[in-house]
Design an enzyme around this catalytic site. Sequence first.
Site, PDB file in Angstrom:
ATOM      1  N   ASP A 137      -8.666  -4.911   3.153  1.00 29.71           N
ATOM      2  CA  ASP A 137      -7.371  -5.585   3.000  1.00 29.71           C
ATOM      3  C   ASP A 137      -7.108  -6.570   4.135  1.00 29.71           C
ATOM      4  O   ASP A 137      -6.682  -7.702   3.901  1.00 29.71           O
ATOM      5  CB  ASP A 137      -6.288  -4.500   2.960  1.00 29.71           C
ATOM      6  CG  ASP A 137      -4.888  -5.042   2.855  1.00 29.71           C
ATOM      7  OD1 ASP A 137      -4.561  -5.625   1.806  1.00 29.71           O
ATOM      8  OD2 ASP A 137      -4.109  -4.887   3.817  1.00 29.71           O
TER       9      ASP A 137
ATOM     10  N   SER B 120       0.804  -1.226   0.000  1.00 37.40           N
ATOM     11  CA  SER B 120       0.000   0.000   0.000  1.00 37.40           C
ATOM     12  C   SER B 120       0.835   1.273   0.000  1.00 37.40           C
ATOM     13  O   SER B 120       0.318   2.337  -0.352  1.00 37.40           O
ATOM     14  CB  SER B 120      -0.926   0.009   1.226  1.00 37.40           C
ATOM     15  OG  SER B 120      -1.815  -1.072   1.184  1.00 37.40           O
TER      16      SER B 120
END
Lengths: 539, 235
Positions: A336, A112
Amino acid sequence: MHFLKKLSVMAVSSLLTVSIAQAAEEPTPEDWFNAGHKTVVDALHLHPNKRHAKNVILFVGDGMGISTITASRIFDGQQKGGYGEENSLSFEKFPYLALSKTYSVNQQTPDSAPTMTAMVTGVKSNDGFISVNHTLVRSEPNANVINANKLTTILEQAKENGMSVGVVSTARITHATPAATYAHTANRDWEGDSDLPAGATVPDIAAQLVDFNINGGIEVALGGGRTRFIPSTATDPEYGVAGKRKDGRDLTAEWGSKHSKAQYVWNKAQFDAIDPNKTDHLLGLFEPSHVHYEADRIAHDKAGEPSLTEMTIKAIDILKKNRNGYFLMVEGGRIDHAHHAGNAYRALTDTQQMAAAVDAAVGKTNTKDTLIIVTADHSHVFTIGGYPQRGNPILGLAQGVGEAGPTLDLLGLPYTTLNYANGPGYTGASNIQPDGSKTFTTPATPGWASGSEGHTPTSYKPANGRPTLSNDQVQHHDYLQEAIIPLGSETHAAEDVAIFAKGPKAHLFHGVVEQNVIYHVMAEALELNKHQHSYHHSK
Amino acid sequence: MKITDFLKCVFCIVFLCLPISSLADSTNKITQQTTEVACRYEMSVIPHDKSQATSNTAWFFWRTPNMIQTLVANGDHGEIWQRTVNGSIQYRKLYHSDKTAVEYMPADIPTNNMNFDWFKLSTMLTQQELNALKPVKTTQVLGRNAVLRTGKTNGQTLEVLWLSDENLPASITRNDENRTVALRLVEITPLSAAPHKPIAVEDITNYRHIDAADFGDMENDPFVKKMMAADGHHH
């Protein structure tokens, strides 16, 4: 139920056509044809909004790959009583779409940090890097070196242009995605000063948030991650655990003292009491670490915490007071985490909540002056397979058209529609759970024990065939979908993710683009390129 | 010691402490009086199938009024539970050679069905379990007063030698159809006089802390890599 499903089909079809609403029946072939044609007619009348944007809202579903969106769409539609497939999440109705190539400078499958860096700075970087360029070494500790290589973010540029800015997340507000909007560091894990190595001069991410000093600082920061803002000599107000800051700073108090009309809140009652008209700076930290999954938020949170939708609404209400406009980033951060845990249910419910937050944002803004983008930083190895019939429960066993029971594999066993290519759902015996299907929660241990920590195994034995599954079992909220490759944590995936957009300059999203193009569209929409030196010029 | 061995140890302790609720006997109620102690326990898992090997482990147990800490005797893995001022229980796994603590955050504890009972943690059995076991005789263990308490539940026998003054088991033996698991106290001292001390809480505070929920996003972190690969089956 079947009647409701028919109604649902009609409702969706009626979005596309005006001629098939006569009866609550299955769309006829003509209905489908007309609906398809209507889509094209609508597209012919689609006029790009070429104005510049006053406001930009960037929604990032962390790990919200296309299969996650599809499954969430069906899940959401089925919860509404329809078949599901015809349903659309709020952002799927946006007029413009592109695909985003998510690789980073040094990763085929990214994390990320560089992906969000690309989105908010216009420059791709390396794994773990937060808005610094890839020429640095990982974990560069020298603040001067970091400063020399930092990448200006869209949030910083917005502040320099007199706009208000906000960051909202269900993860820690210092986690990689939100951090990349306001901080610069070569290690995403340096979230608090206790995470820094000895001798490091680069400030920790939490300090960078509160010390952000462009034009009066960040207006709104809402999420989790409280302990990295509280000194180790103080205790968490909700759970009593010690703070993590070794430097003695209480950043929550500093937030209040350094800003005018500033408030710090840590529970829902305080949050609800905030009057946006009387508050110019709002820091809300609702958990010591990440906030709850949406599926668990109300039932499990001790002090209460707002939903992503509620945080988004509050943020907009505070930011919109600025006549110069605002930039807001909203992250659905725990999609996630649920995928990493191999638990589709929580990933889908968090995606559903993010779609609700987008819908709320659309409702509170004017599409003429507000560019709204919805995208993901990366995907996950999450698949939708088999040949289930229309309306088959998305969390259920695959059952084909005309079949009396679940479809069987070549072992004679049923299987689910949703699966993972890798992760903790592997069905061999793990060091935590026995051979067979795995669950998100390891059953509570009744005696003295280390407790149950969910299913995060460190070893497996080879699976002996496949388990025999039932619909009750696989549709349970804690079921872990089967994974082919045994891993303690399911992984990200490298395929492209979608970019949905509406509002000024949204039409600039088209085709398959590099992820860093997202920044350039936002900058173009906000006319930042007119007022700022480009990265290359500044270099 | 490998992490699997550590977890086997944990499993065995769990196994030993399964509930025996069918033996309720309210006349033998035991009250909790937490003394600060340092203990060393040994554990054996003896499969009834003679073709399977017996496994033996040893671990330290330290207790204060608001902290329980354990350490695998021949390894560097441990755990710590701390009771906070508002009654919450903070739980961390400790990896001392890496100076790293893995945290299980409050938001994830109920989600994961964690339900820490401080009595269970500090005495290894629940109040109800202890009450349900019938006292058989008094005896001495390591120079301390002990009561042998026995019971049977679900076809399994449970035998506990209970140190009444310390509120700790001197032994727990449990038999089921597959194995015998035996926990035995081999050393007990006041915490202040313990030859093996627990890691100071202040030192643990200085450990690197990782939220267990972040493992999936730390694919390149050396510690997480080692954790996840530590017990892989190498063929």
